[in-house]
Write a protein that holds these residues in place. Structure first.
Motif, PDB file in Angstrom:
ATOM      1  N   ALA A 133       0.831  -1.204   0.000  1.00  0.00           N
ATOM      2  CA  ALA A 133       0.000   0.000   0.000  1.00  0.00           C
ATOM      3  C   ALA A 133       0.864   1.251   0.000  1.00  0.00           C
ATOM      4  CB  ALA A 133      -0.895  -0.001   1.260  1.00  0.00           C
ATOM      5  N   PRO A 134       0.369   2.343  -0.631  1.00  0.00           N
ATOM      6  CA  PRO A 134      -0.899   2.392  -1.347  1.00  0.00           C
ATOM      7  C   PRO A 134      -0.748   2.142  -2.851  1.00  0.00           C
ATOM      8  CG  PRO A 134      -0.045   4.609  -1.099  1.00  0.00           C
ATOM      9  CD  PRO A 134       0.973   3.685  -0.468  1.00  0.00           C
ATOM     10  N   VAL A 135       0.488   2.027  -3.343  1.00  0.00           N
ATOM     11  CA  VAL A 135       0.678   1.820  -4.788  1.00  0.00           C
ATOM     12  C   VAL A 135       1.966   1.037  -5.007  1.00  0.00           C
ATOM     13  CG1 VAL A 135       1.713   4.141  -5.030  1.00  0.00           C
ATOM     14  CG2 VAL A 135       0.836   2.954  -7.062  1.00  0.00           C
ATOM     15  N   ARG A 136       1.878  -0.023  -5.840  1.00  0.00           N
ATOM     16  CA  ARG A 136       3.059  -0.869  -6.100  1.00  0.00           C
ATOM     17  C   ARG A 136       3.060  -1.280  -7.564  1.00  0.00           C
ATOM     18  NH1 ARG A 136       2.122  -6.391  -4.414  1.00  0.00           N
ATOM     19  NH2 ARG A 136       4.129  -6.987  -5.220  1.00  0.00           N
ATOM     20  N   LEU A 137       4.255  -1.691  -8.000  1.00  0.00           N
ATOM     21  CA  LEU A 137       4.452  -2.106  -9.385  1.00  0.00           C
ATOM     22  C   LEU A 137       4.086  -3.582  -9.548  1.00  0.00           C
ATOM     23  CD1 LEU A 137       5.764  -1.298 -12.188  1.00  0.00           C
ATOM     24  CD2 LEU A 137       7.915  -2.207 -11.235  1.00  0.00           C
ATOM     25  N   VAL A 138       3.488  -3.937 -10.702  1.00  0.00           N
ATOM     26  CA  VAL A 138       3.240  -5.343 -11.043  1.00  0.00           C
ATOM     27  C   VAL A 138       3.696  -5.572 -12.483  1.00  0.00           C
ATOM     28  CG1 VAL A 138       1.518  -7.168 -11.296  1.00  0.00           C
ATOM     29  CG2 VAL A 138       1.259  -5.479  -9.461  1.00  0.00           C
ATOM     30  N   VAL A 139       4.652  -6.482 -12.642  1.00  0.00           N
ATOM     31  CA  VAL A 139       5.204  -6.833 -13.959  1.00  0.00           C
ATOM     32  C   VAL A 139       5.117  -8.353 -14.068  1.00  0.00           C
ATOM     33  CG1 VAL A 139       7.139  -6.414 -15.536  1.00  0.00           C
ATOM     34  CG2 VAL A 139       6.888  -4.997 -13.489  1.00  0.00           C
ATOM     35  N   PRO A 140       4.002  -8.869 -14.628  1.00  0.00           N
ATOM     36  CA  PRO A 140       3.665 -10.279 -14.389  1.00  0.00           C
ATOM     37  C   PRO A 140       4.603 -11.293 -15.032  1.00  0.00           C
ATOM     38  CG  PRO A 140       2.156  -9.308 -15.994  1.00  0.00           C
ATOM     39  CD  PRO A 140       2.986  -8.182 -15.434  1.00  0.00           C
ATOM     40  N   TRP A 141       5.436 -10.895 -16.001  1.00  0.00           N
ATOM     41  CA  TRP A 141       6.324 -11.875 -16.629  1.00  0.00           C
ATOM     42  C   TRP A 141       7.691 -11.937 -15.944  1.00  0.00           C
ATOM     43  CZ3 TRP A 141       5.387  -7.067 -18.815  1.00  0.00           C
ATOM     44  CH2 TRP A 141       6.484  -6.287 -19.182  1.00  0.00           C
ATOM     45  N   LYS A 142       7.864 -11.149 -14.898  1.00  0.00           N
ATOM     46  CA  LYS A 142       9.137 -11.119 -14.166  1.00  0.00           C
ATOM     47  C   LYS A 142       8.977 -11.692 -12.762  1.00  0.00           C
ATOM     48  CE  LYS A 142      10.979  -7.142 -16.640  1.00  0.00           C
ATOM     49  NZ  LYS A 142      12.264  -7.685 -17.118  1.00  0.00           N
ATOM     50  N   TYR A 143      10.093 -12.124 -12.166  1.00  0.00           N
ATOM     51  CA  TYR A 143      10.044 -12.611 -10.787  1.00  0.00           C
ATOM     52  C   TYR A 143       9.508 -11.510  -9.875  1.00  0.00           C
ATOM     53  CZ  TYR A 143      12.587 -16.722 -12.320  1.00  0.00           C
ATOM     54  OH  TYR A 143      12.937 -17.880 -12.963  1.00  0.00           O
ATOM     55  N   GLY A 144       8.838 -11.965  -8.816  1.00  0.00           N
ATOM     56  CA  GLY A 144       8.101 -11.055  -7.937  1.00  0.00           C
ATOM     57  C   GLY A 144       8.917  -9.918  -7.365  1.00  0.00           C
ATOM     58  N   PHE A 145      10.247 -10.103  -7.201  1.00  0.00           N
ATOM     59  CA  PHE A 145      11.013  -9.033  -6.553  1.00  0.00           C
ATOM     60  C   PHE A 145      11.089  -7.768  -7.398  1.00  0.00           C
ATOM     61  CE2 PHE A 145      14.442 -11.527  -8.639  1.00  0.00           C
ATOM     62  CZ  PHE A 145      15.204 -10.528  -9.242  1.00  0.00           C
ATOM     63  N   LYS A 146      10.777  -7.883  -8.715  1.00  0.00           N
ATOM     64  CA  LYS A 146      10.728  -6.664  -9.530  1.00  0.00           C
ATOM     65  C   LYS A 146       9.521  -5.802  -9.158  1.00  0.00           C
ATOM     66  CE  LYS A 146      13.223  -5.881 -12.557  1.00  0.00           C
ATOM     67  NZ  LYS A 146      14.589  -5.254 -12.541  1.00  0.00           N
ATOM     68  N   GLY A 147       8.502  -6.408  -8.532  1.00  0.00           N
ATOM     69  CA  GLY A 147       7.245  -5.708  -8.232  1.00  0.00           C
ATOM     70  C   GLY A 147       7.355  -4.891  -6.957  1.00  0.00           C
ATOM     71  N   ILE A 148       8.063  -3.808  -7.023  1.00  0.00           N
ATOM     72  CA  ILE A 148       8.400  -2.988  -5.848  1.00  0.00           C
ATOM     73  C   ILE A 148       7.141  -2.398  -5.211  1.00  0.00           C
ATOM     74  CG2 ILE A 148       8.903  -1.036  -7.403  1.00  0.00           C
ATOM     75  CD1 ILE A 148      10.991  -0.081  -5.416  1.00  0.00           C
ATOM     76  N   LYS A 149       7.138  -2.437  -3.862  1.00  0.00           N
ATOM     77  CA  LYS A 149       5.957  -2.035  -3.094  1.00  0.00           C
ATOM     78  C   LYS A 149       6.080  -0.615  -2.559  1.00  0.00           C
ATOM     79  CE  LYS A 149       4.789  -6.708  -1.554  1.00  0.00           C
ATOM     80  NZ  LYS A 149       4.699  -7.627  -0.401  1.00  0.00           N
ATOM     81  N   SER A 150       4.939  -0.030  -2.232  1.00  0.00           N
ATOM     82  CA  SER A 150       4.886   1.270  -1.531  1.00  0.00           C
ATOM     83  C   SER A 150       5.825   2.286  -2.199  1.00  0.00           C
ATOM     84  CB  SER A 150       5.250   1.088  -0.050  1.00  0.00           C
ATOM     85  OG  SER A 150       4.394   0.125   0.555  1.00  0.00           O
ATOM     86  N   VAL A 151       5.549   2.540  -3.486  1.00  0.00           N
ATOM     87  CA  VAL A 151       6.427   3.371  -4.309  1.00  0.00           C
ATOM     88  C   VAL A 151       6.169   4.858  -4.047  1.00  0.00           C
ATOM     89  CG1 VAL A 151       7.077   3.952  -6.689  1.00  0.00           C
ATOM     90  CG2 VAL A 151       6.483   1.590  -6.094  1.00  0.00           C
ATOM     91  N   VAL A 152       7.265   5.604  -3.854  1.00  0.00           N
ATOM     92  CA  VAL A 152       7.142   7.058  -3.670  1.00  0.00           C
ATOM     93  C   VAL A 152       7.763   7.851  -4.811  1.00  0.00           C
ATOM     94  CG1 VAL A 152       6.975   7.085  -1.151  1.00  0.00           C
ATOM     95  CG2 VAL A 152       9.240   7.090  -2.230  1.00  0.00           C
ATOM     96  N   ARG A 153       8.638   7.183  -5.606  1.00  0.00           N
ATOM     97  CA  ARG A 153       9.342   7.955  -6.621  1.00  0.00           C
ATOM     98  C   ARG A 153       9.578   7.097  -7.856  1.00  0.00           C
ATOM     99  NH1 ARG A 153      14.565  11.072  -7.205  1.00  0.00           N
ATOM    100  NH2 ARG A 153      15.689   9.415  -6.133  1.00  0.00           N
ATOM    101  N   ILE A 154       9.364   7.696  -9.029  1.00  0.00           N
ATOM    102  CA  ILE A 154       9.655   7.072 -10.318  1.00  0.00           C
ATOM    103  C   ILE A 154      10.516   8.063 -11.078  1.00  0.00           C
ATOM    104  CG2 ILE A 154       8.656   6.265 -12.494  1.00  0.00           C
ATOM    105  CD1 ILE A 154       6.157   5.422 -10.984  1.00  0.00           C
ATOM    106  N   ARG A 155      11.660   7.592 -11.590  1.00  0.00           N
ATOM    107  CA  ARG A 155      12.604   8.511 -12.225  1.00  0.00           C
ATOM    108  C   ARG A 155      13.067   7.925 -13.555  1.00  0.00           C
ATOM    109  NH1 ARG A 155      17.885   8.282 -11.682  1.00  0.00           N
ATOM    110  NH2 ARG A 155      17.574   6.753 -10.019  1.00  0.00           N
ATOM    111  N   LEU A 156      12.914   8.693 -14.628  1.00  0.00           N
ATOM    112  CA  LEU A 156      13.369   8.235 -15.935  1.00  0.00           C
ATOM    113  C   LEU A 156      14.815   8.661 -16.132  1.00  0.00           C
ATOM    114  CD1 LEU A 156      10.153   8.410 -16.108  1.00  0.00           C
ATOM    115  CD2 LEU A 156      10.551   8.072 -18.540  1.00  0.00           C
TER     116      LEU A 156
END
Ligand SMILES: Nc1nc2c(c(=O)[nH]1)N[C@H]1C(S)=C(S)[C@@H](COP(=O)(O)O)O[C@H]1N2
Ligand SMILES: [Mo]
Length: 317
Positions: free
Chosen positions: A217-240
Motif C-alpha cells: 500500500a498504497p501503490v506498487r508495481l506489477v510486472v507479471p512476466w518477471k520474478y516477484g522481486f521486480k514488483g516494488i511495493k509502496s512506491v514514492v518515486r519514479i525517475r526516468l
C-alpha cells in the motif's frame, strides 16, 4: 499441537532470498517476530474500489484465496518471515501519500494518491511467480504504468525507469534491524520499453479493495512476466534515466538476481531449480505435493518475448 488451517511454512521456506543470514542471526535481530504466535489479521482501512474487468485479465485463472495473498508475503521492510508483513504492518500509514514522477521527462509531476485512485481502474488477474519458486494468482486493481508515463512525456534520451519504495524506519521495523538485509530504500528498475508494455501496471488494490499494507500500500508495481522481486511495493518515486539504475536484489547478490529477472524455467537459481513452482493456497501446495511447471515469461511469452529479441536470456538473466 492443535489443528490449524493455515500452517506456517516449514523453516526451509523462510526467506531463501536471504539465505546468507543464518536463522540464529535473524532471530537475534528480532526481525523474526514471535515465532508461532497467532495474531488476528490486521488489514488496515480497506476501501472498496470500483474497477472494470481489464481486457488483459486472464479470466481462466483461479485466484489464490485472499487469506493467502495477504498472509504469505515478502516485504522485508517489515521482517523476513512470510507472516511478518501481515503481523507487523498495522502501524504503517499509506495516507497521505504522494508519488513523484521525474527525471528525463518534459513534465515532471507529483501525484497525490487520491488522484491515482480516481483514475479509471482495471482488474488484472495475473500470475505472480516469486524467484523462491512459489506462485499465486492475484486479482489486482490498477492502471497502465505506460499511460502514467506518457502524461509526463518521456524525453527521447530516456531509456530506463527507476522506482523507489518509501523509507520510513519508524513504521517499518525491518528498516532499522541490526542486520542490513538490503540497502534501504528498496529500489527497482525496468527498461523503458518494459515499463511502457501494456501488461505493466501500477496496482492500487486487489480483490476489489485498496491494497493491504502487506501487499505494498498504497501503490506498487506489477510486472507479471518477471520474478516477484521486480514488483516494488509502496512506491514514492519514479525517475526516468538514460543509464541502467541499481536494483536492490541485484546489488545484494548479483550472481543470484539479475536485472531482467524474466521468469525462466530453463535458467535455475544457483541454489534451486526454477523448472517448477508451488502454487500457494492450493491443497498440498505448502508442502510441495502440488508443484506445477513454471512457464517461460510466466505464461506471458506471446505478449512479451519480442522485447528480448536477439538477447541471450541465460546471460541477461
Ligand atoms: N519494497 C519492497 N518491495 C517488494 C519486496 C520487498 O521486500 N520490499 N519483496 C518483493 C518480492 S521478493 C515479492 S515475491 C513480492 C511479493 O508481493 P506480495 O507479498 O504482494 O505477494 O513483492 C516484491 N516487492
Ligand atoms: Mo520474491
Amino acid at each position: 499441537m492443535s489443528v490449524f488451517r493455515y500452517p506456517r511454512p516449514p523453516s526451509s521456506d523462510i526467506t531463501p532470498h536471504a539465505a546468507w543470514l543464518s536463522r540464529r542471526d535473524i532471530l537475534a535481530t528480532g526481525l523474526a517476530g514471535a515465532a508461532g504466535a497467532i495474531l488476528p489479521p490486521r488489514i488496515a482501512q480497506a476501501d472498496t474500489l470500483a474497477a472494470r474487468p481489464g481486457p488483459l485479465s486472464d479470466g481462466g485463472l483461479t485466484p489464490t484465496p485472499l487469506q493467502d495473498v495477504t498472509h504469505y508475503n515478502n516485504f522485508y521492510e517489515f521482517g523476513l518471515e512470510k507472516t511478518d508483513p501481515a503481523e507487523r504492518s498495522g502501524d504503517f500509514h499509506p495516507r497521505p501519500w504522494t508519488l513523484r514522477v521525474e527525471g528525463m521527462v518534459a513534465k515532471p509531476r507529483t501525484y497525490d494518491i487520491d488522484t491515482l485512485l480516481a483514475r479509471p481502474l482495471e482488474e488484472r488477474i495475473y500470475r505472480m511467480r516469486c524467484v523462491e519458486a512459489w506462485s499465486m494468482v492475484i486479482p489486482w486493481i490498477g492502471f497502465s504504468l505506460g499511460d502514467l508515463l506518457r502524461e509526463v512525456e518521456p524525453l527521447g534520451s530516456a531509456r530506463y525507469v527507476a522506482f523507489e519504495s518509501v523509507l520510513r524506519p519508524s513504521e517499518m521495523p525491518g528498516q532499522s534491524g541490526l542486520l542490513p538485509v538490503l540497502d534501504w530504500p528498496y529500489v527497482e528498475a525496468l527498461r523503458l520499453d518494459e515499463a511502457l508494455h501494456p501488461l505493466t501496471i501500477l496496482a492500487v488494490g486487489l480483490y476489489g479493495q485498496t491494497l493491504p499494507n502487506q501487499n505494498g500500500a498504497p501503490v506498487r508495481l506489477v510486472v507479471p512476466w518477471k520474478y516477484g522481486f521486480k514488483g516494488i511495493k509502496s512506491v514514492v518515486r519514479i525517475r526516468l534515466t538514460d543509464s541502467r539504475p541499481r536494483t536492490a536484489w541485484n546489488v545484494r547478490a548479483p550472481d543470484e538476481y539479475g536485472f531482467y529477472a524474466n521468469v525462466n524455467p530453463a535458467v535455475d537459481h544457483p541454489r534451486w531449480s526454477q523448472a517448477t513452482e508451488r502454487p500457494i493456497g492450493v491443497r498440498g501446495g505448502f508442502f510441495g505435493a502440488a508443484r506445477q511447471p513454471t512457464l517461460p515469461f510466466n505464461g506471458y511469452g506471446a505478449q512479451v518475448a519480442g522485447l528480448y529479441a536477439g538477447m541471450d536470456l541465460r546471460r541477461d538473466f
